[in-house]
Motif scaffolding. Sequence first.
Motif, PDB file in Angstrom:
ATOM      1  N   LEU A 264       0.841  -1.196   0.000  1.00 57.26           N
ATOM      2  CA  LEU A 264       0.000   0.000   0.000  1.00 57.26           C
ATOM      3  C   LEU A 264       0.882   1.254   0.000  1.00 57.26           C
ATOM      4  O   LEU A 264       0.649   2.195  -0.762  1.00 57.26           O
ATOM      5  CB  LEU A 264      -0.893  -0.026   1.246  1.00 57.26           C
ATOM      6  N   LEU A 265       1.915   1.233   0.849  1.00 60.59           N
ATOM      7  CA  LEU A 265       2.805   2.395   0.958  1.00 60.59           C
ATOM      8  C   LEU A 265       3.529   2.671  -0.350  1.00 60.59           C
ATOM      9  O   LEU A 265       3.711   3.812  -0.734  1.00 60.59           O
ATOM     10  CB  LEU A 265       3.827   2.174   2.073  1.00 60.59           C
ATOM     11  N   GLN A 266       3.916   1.585  -1.018  1.00 61.13           N
ATOM     12  CA  GLN A 266       4.628   1.772  -2.285  1.00 61.13           C
ATOM     13  C   GLN A 266       3.773   2.553  -3.270  1.00 61.13           C
ATOM     14  O   GLN A 266       4.245   3.474  -3.923  1.00 61.13           O
ATOM     15  CB  GLN A 266       4.992   0.413  -2.889  1.00 61.13           C
ATOM     16  N   SER A 267       2.493   2.178  -3.361  1.00 53.90           N
ATOM     17  CA  SER A 267       1.644   2.871  -4.319  1.00 53.90           C
ATOM     18  C   SER A 267       1.325   4.282  -3.844  1.00 53.90           C
ATOM     19  O   SER A 267       1.265   5.218  -4.624  1.00 53.90           O
ATOM     20  CB  SER A 267       0.370   2.074  -4.577  1.00 53.90           C
ATOM     21  N   LEU A 268       1.174   4.440  -2.506  1.00 56.43           N
ATOM     22  CA  LEU A 268       0.886   5.775  -1.973  1.00 56.43           C
ATOM     23  C   LEU A 268       2.086   6.713  -2.105  1.00 56.43           C
ATOM     24  O   LEU A 268       1.937   7.878  -2.392  1.00 56.43           O
ATOM     25  CB  LEU A 268       0.500   5.679  -0.501  1.00 56.43           C
ATOM     26  N   ALA A 269       3.285   6.165  -1.891  1.00 53.73           N
ATOM     27  CA  ALA A 269       4.494   6.992  -1.900  1.00 53.73           C
ATOM     28  C   ALA A 269       4.667   7.690  -3.231  1.00 53.73           C
ATOM     29  O   ALA A 269       5.003   8.871  -3.303  1.00 53.73           O
ATOM     30  CB  ALA A 269       5.717   6.149  -1.584  1.00 53.73           C
ATOM     31  N   LEU A 270       4.403   6.988  -4.319  1.00 52.64           N
ATOM     32  CA  LEU A 270       4.559   7.570  -5.645  1.00 52.64           C
ATOM     33  C   LEU A 270       3.565   8.715  -5.825  1.00 52.64           C
ATOM     34  O   LEU A 270       3.917   9.814  -6.236  1.00 52.64           O
ATOM     35  CB  LEU A 270       4.343   6.499  -6.724  1.00 52.64           C
TER      36      LEU A 270
END
Lengths: 238, 192
Positions: free
Chosen positions: A40-46
């Motif tokens: 989830l964080l990976q997609s949010l970070a971008l």
Amino acid sequence: MKTYQIMFEDDPPTDMEINQYQNFEQLLQQHKAIVKRRKLLQSLALGAGLLVVTFMLIGILSSDHHEKKQEVSPEPVQEQETMVTDSAASGQTAEKKDTLHLKEPVTSPEQSQESKPTKPASNPEKETSLPLAAEKEAVFMEARPVGGFTALYDYFEEKLQYPETAKTDGVEGAVLLEFEIDQEGAARQVSVLQGVREDIDQEAIRLIRQMPQWQPAQLNGEPMTSKQTLSLTFQLDQ
Amino acid sequence: MIADHLSIEKQSLVKEEQIIRAAQKDTAAFKPLYERYYKPVFLFIFHKVTDQATAADITSQVFLKALLHLPKYKLQGVPFSAWLYRIAHNEVMQYFRKNHKIRKVMVDETFLSEIYEEEEPPHWEPLKERLVSIISQLPLAEIHLIELRFYERKPFKEIAYILQITENHAKVKTYRLLDKIKRLLIDQKINS
């Protein structure tokens, strides 16, 4: 600093005591939760990274225009001027912020700037009420790595030298960096907004300083300096 | 006897490799390894920290990290347990860096026989106090060697892997350290 308690014997826990701490099911659940959160964080970070860049660019652009305006006319209110509206502030993707429209504000620059982040939806109404003759359009191109972000991340992946000390200590984490891409497309003014620790931060700064050239941001075809933020994640391969 | 022992070791390694491969695809398959190594890893940590609850917290962190990194794990000529000890070693370091607590260092009599090699070692009891004052002055890197070699009884290959140094470096440093301690013990004796 060196405070040890040298012991020749201790009171080790019994097997039963140790066993009561064992909980494989809990371990599996924790693992599952972390894997899920990471994805989830990976997609949010971008998305969040791009949003931050967008806000910064809008800040730079509006302050540029503000300065220009002040040079031309010292009386602030009801003067004709251009300003940047926040067409991209509500969007979270790179595509949406490729162009920004410049148009006349009804209010003073200070008021416009304040209302900008909170009222993007009211812009179309304002637009229609403006005199057509005064409307100008500026085309803004976001700075981007030559070869795109994939090539840039490949570069980071390839050139990353995990600091030995951090490796030994098993230190991982993400470094949030801020830098400018100048008119030549080179990175300068690299600074750490949120670091992990000295050795990792230094490696992150090195990677940014030595990264391949970018395509600088452009306003009406003219290259300009822009601010960027980027997050680099340091993770150990075990 | 030795041959039997070796073949059992080898068999258990082969089986372990199969479990690791299965666990890389499905984390639930990790259970036998968790059960096999929970106690040794717990004790390894307990011998450095002061209480059981802290040891349990760090141990669960070790296994969590192991699971998270398991997909990338590759056999590297040392037992799987060495990989767990390496994670445990790093977690313990991190714990003491953050908490500024007093670190326990376990020493036992084997240490003395290593120092005096073939000579007749002096009596253990009267030496304890002197050893404490000597070991207290050692840098952390040397403490790690003492613990891993003389308390945990790890082979140099595994020590090197855990501390991420070369095997030769681990050996040379350990023998120099033993010499140093022996010299200090003799000096102290003369002075007293």
